[in-house]
Design a protein around this motif. Structure first.
Motif, PDB file in Angstrom:
ATOM      1  N   ILE A   1       0.867  -1.177   0.000  1.00  0.00           N
ATOM      2  CA  ILE A   1       0.000   0.000   0.000  1.00  0.00           C
ATOM      3  C   ILE A   1       0.902   1.225   0.000  1.00  0.00           C
ATOM      4  O   ILE A   1       1.780   1.362   0.849  1.00  0.00           O
ATOM      5  CB  ILE A   1      -0.932  -0.004   1.222  1.00  0.00           C
ATOM      6  N   THR A   2       0.685   2.112  -0.948  1.00  0.00           N
ATOM      7  CA  THR A   2       1.522   3.302  -1.085  1.00  0.00           C
ATOM      8  C   THR A   2       1.050   4.414  -0.150  1.00  0.00           C
ATOM      9  O   THR A   2      -0.009   4.330   0.469  1.00  0.00           O
ATOM     10  CB  THR A   2       1.504   3.817  -2.535  1.00  0.00           C
TER      11      THR A   2
ATOM     12  N   ASP B   1      -6.401   3.448  -5.933  1.00  0.00           N
ATOM     13  CA  ASP B   1      -5.403   2.617  -6.609  1.00  0.00           C
ATOM     14  C   ASP B   1      -4.027   2.655  -5.933  1.00  0.00           C
ATOM     15  O   ASP B   1      -2.997   2.783  -6.599  1.00  0.00           O
ATOM     16  CB  ASP B   1      -5.259   3.011  -8.084  1.00  0.00           C
ATOM     17  N   CYS B   2      -4.011   2.544  -4.603  1.00  0.00           N
ATOM     18  CA  CYS B   2      -2.729   2.566  -3.900  1.00  0.00           C
ATOM     19  C   CYS B   2      -2.261   1.173  -3.480  1.00  0.00           C
ATOM     20  O   CYS B   2      -1.230   1.041  -2.829  1.00  0.00           O
ATOM     21  CB  CYS B   2      -2.780   3.512  -2.703  1.00  0.00           C
ATOM     22  N   CYS B   3      -2.984   0.128  -3.862  1.00  0.00           N
ATOM     23  CA  CYS B   3      -2.549  -1.249  -3.623  1.00  0.00           C
ATOM     24  C   CYS B   3      -1.880  -1.727  -4.902  1.00  0.00           C
ATOM     25  O   CYS B   3      -2.545  -2.012  -5.892  1.00  0.00           O
ATOM     26  CB  CYS B   3      -3.734  -2.145  -3.265  1.00  0.00           C
TER      27      CYS B   3
ATOM     28  N   PHE C   1      -7.509 -18.048  -4.026  1.00  0.00           N
ATOM     29  CA  PHE C   1      -8.785 -17.576  -3.491  1.00  0.00           C
ATOM     30  C   PHE C   1      -9.591 -16.823  -4.551  1.00  0.00           C
ATOM     31  O   PHE C   1     -10.774 -17.033  -4.717  1.00  0.00           O
ATOM     32  CB  PHE C   1      -8.575 -16.624  -2.298  1.00  0.00           C
ATOM     33  N   HIS C   2      -8.924 -15.913  -5.241  1.00  0.00           N
ATOM     34  CA  HIS C   2      -9.568 -15.038  -6.221  1.00  0.00           C
ATOM     35  C   HIS C   2      -8.668 -14.909  -7.450  1.00  0.00           C
ATOM     36  O   HIS C   2      -7.487 -15.217  -7.391  1.00  0.00           O
ATOM     37  CB  HIS C   2      -9.817 -13.646  -5.623  1.00  0.00           C
ATOM     38  N   GLU C   3      -9.227 -14.389  -8.522  1.00  0.00           N
ATOM     39  CA  GLU C   3      -8.467 -14.238  -9.759  1.00  0.00           C
ATOM     40  C   GLU C   3      -7.552 -13.019  -9.761  1.00  0.00           C
ATOM     41  O   GLU C   3      -6.656 -12.912 -10.589  1.00  0.00           O
ATOM     42  CB  GLU C   3      -9.418 -14.178 -10.956  1.00  0.00           C
ATOM     43  N   GLU C   4      -7.792 -12.075  -8.837  1.00  0.00           N
ATOM     44  CA  GLU C   4      -6.968 -10.882  -8.732  1.00  0.00           C
ATOM     45  C   GLU C   4      -6.899 -10.448  -7.277  1.00  0.00           C
ATOM     46  O   GLU C   4      -7.772 -10.807  -6.488  1.00  0.00           O
ATOM     47  CB  GLU C   4      -7.531  -9.749  -9.592  1.00  0.00           C
ATOM     48  N   PRO C   5      -5.872  -9.682  -6.903  1.00  0.00           N
ATOM     49  CA  PRO C   5      -5.785  -9.192  -5.529  1.00  0.00           C
ATOM     50  C   PRO C   5      -7.011  -8.339  -5.190  1.00  0.00           C
ATOM     51  O   PRO C   5      -7.292  -7.347  -5.866  1.00  0.00           O
ATOM     52  CB  PRO C   5      -4.501  -8.362  -5.526  1.00  0.00           C
ATOM     53  N   GLN C   6      -7.726  -8.746  -4.176  1.00  0.00           N
ATOM     54  CA  GLN C   6      -8.968  -8.062  -3.829  1.00  0.00           C
ATOM     55  C   GLN C   6      -8.750  -6.682  -3.242  1.00  0.00           C
ATOM     56  O   GLN C   6      -9.575  -5.793  -3.416  1.00  0.00           O
ATOM     57  CB  GLN C   6      -9.787  -8.926  -2.869  1.00  0.00           C
ATOM     58  N   CYS C   7      -7.626  -6.462  -2.566  1.00  0.00           N
ATOM     59  CA  CYS C   7      -7.347  -5.132  -2.023  1.00  0.00           C
ATOM     60  C   CYS C   7      -7.262  -4.113  -3.166  1.00  0.00           C
ATOM     61  O   CYS C   7      -7.828  -3.023  -3.079  1.00  0.00           O
ATOM     62  CB  CYS C   7      -6.078  -5.129  -1.181  1.00  0.00           C
ATOM     63  N   ALA C   8      -6.554  -4.490  -4.227  1.00  0.00           N
ATOM     64  CA  ALA C   8      -6.409  -3.604  -5.378  1.00  0.00           C
ATOM     65  C   ALA C   8      -7.749  -3.393  -6.081  1.00  0.00           C
ATOM     66  O   ALA C   8      -8.039  -2.300  -6.566  1.00  0.00           O
ATOM     67  CB  ALA C   8      -5.382  -4.163  -6.354  1.00  0.00           C
ATOM     68  N   ALA C   9      -8.572  -4.434  -6.112  1.00  0.00           N
ATOM     69  CA  ALA C   9      -9.867  -4.344  -6.796  1.00  0.00           C
ATOM     70  C   ALA C   9     -10.809  -3.358  -6.109  1.00  0.00           C
ATOM     71  O   ALA C   9     -11.604  -2.708  -6.781  1.00  0.00           O
ATOM     72  CB  ALA C   9     -10.511  -5.724  -6.878  1.00  0.00           C
ATOM     73  N   VAL C  10     -10.731  -3.243  -4.777  1.00  0.00           N
ATOM     74  CA  VAL C  10     -11.663  -2.371  -4.054  1.00  0.00           C
ATOM     75  C   VAL C  10     -11.079  -1.011  -3.690  1.00  0.00           C
ATOM     76  O   VAL C  10     -11.815  -0.129  -3.254  1.00  0.00           O
ATOM     77  CB  VAL C  10     -12.204  -3.050  -2.768  1.00  0.00           C
ATOM     78  N   CYS C  11      -9.790  -0.807  -3.879  1.00  0.00           N
ATOM     79  CA  CYS C  11      -9.148   0.445  -3.472  1.00  0.00           C
ATOM     80  C   CYS C  11      -9.625   1.610  -4.348  1.00  0.00           C
ATOM     81  O   CYS C  11      -9.437   1.591  -5.560  1.00  0.00           O
ATOM     82  CB  CYS C  11      -7.629   0.323  -3.566  1.00  0.00           C
ATOM     83  N   PRO C  12     -10.210   2.641  -3.722  1.00  0.00           N
ATOM     84  CA  PRO C  12     -10.731   3.759  -4.510  1.00  0.00           C
ATOM     85  C   PRO C  12      -9.653   4.695  -5.071  1.00  0.00           C
ATOM     86  O   PRO C  12      -9.930   5.491  -5.957  1.00  0.00           O
ATOM     87  CB  PRO C  12     -11.634   4.501  -3.524  1.00  0.00           C
TER      88      PRO C  12
ATOM     89  N   ASP D   1       2.771   3.586  10.819  1.00  0.00           N
ATOM     90  CA  ASP D   1       1.958   4.256  11.824  1.00  0.00           C
ATOM     91  C   ASP D   1       0.969   5.217  11.173  1.00  0.00           C
ATOM     92  O   ASP D   1       0.062   5.711  11.825  1.00  0.00           O
ATOM     93  CB  ASP D   1       2.840   5.034  12.807  1.00  0.00           C
ATOM     94  N   GLU D   2       1.149   5.459   9.872  1.00  0.00           N
ATOM     95  CA  GLU D   2       0.369   6.488   9.194  1.00  0.00           C
ATOM     96  C   GLU D   2      -0.794   5.982   8.363  1.00  0.00           C
ATOM     97  O   GLU D   2      -1.825   6.625   8.279  1.00  0.00           O
ATOM     98  CB  GLU D   2       1.300   7.308   8.299  1.00  0.00           C
ATOM     99  N   PHE D   3      -0.604   4.831   7.699  1.00  0.00           N
ATOM    100  CA  PHE D   3      -1.663   4.345   6.814  1.00  0.00           C
ATOM    101  C   PHE D   3      -1.694   2.821   6.839  1.00  0.00           C
ATOM    102  O   PHE D   3      -0.810   2.176   7.408  1.00  0.00           O
ATOM    103  CB  PHE D   3      -1.496   4.883   5.384  1.00  0.00           C
TER     104      PHE D   3
END
Length: 115
Positions: free
Chosen positions: A5-6, A90-92, A77-88, A61-63
């Motif tokens: 996560i950036t 695009d920081c994953c 589990f899934h075809e793509e990283p789910q964190c990246a799929a839901v991130c509004p 400690d920040e994000f």
């Protein structure tokens, strides 16, 4: 590769519940190898064996942050990283410091979940 996560993270928390390995934590929150896994003990790179339930210091400690040792890019589990799929925002993104093959990611999934 593991996902990271950036600094563009807006701390919305959308990613955290999506992770099948419980590899995502809120900034400032301690993490555990055992969270969301079948692990009881973990051997670290230096050969030290630790209790998987032992709290580990936050990686940020920040994000929100992702523990790369628990990230499998949702492989198996899934075809793509789910964190990246839901991130509004695009920081994953792929973490260039943790390049892993599909076979390595599936082996990590099996290790995490006792398969």
């Amino acid at each position: 590769m593991a996902i990271m996560i950036t600094e563009e993270c807006i701390n919305c928390g959308a990613c955290e519940p999506e992770c099948p390995n419980t590899a995502i934590y809120e900034g400032g929150v301690e993490w555990r190898w055992a969270d969301g896994t079948a692990l009881e003990q973990v051997e670290l790179e230096d050969g030290t064996v630790i209790d998987a339930h032992e709290p580990q210091p936050p990686l940020s400690d920040e994000f929100y942050y992702i523990v790369s040792g628990k990230c499998t890019e949702c492989m198996g589990f899934h075809e793509e990283p789910q964190c990246a799929a839901v991130c509004p925002v695009d920081c994953c993104v792929e973490d260039p410091d943790y390049e892993e093959t599909e076979e390595e990611l599936l082996a990590k999934k099996a290790w995490l979940h006792g398969e």
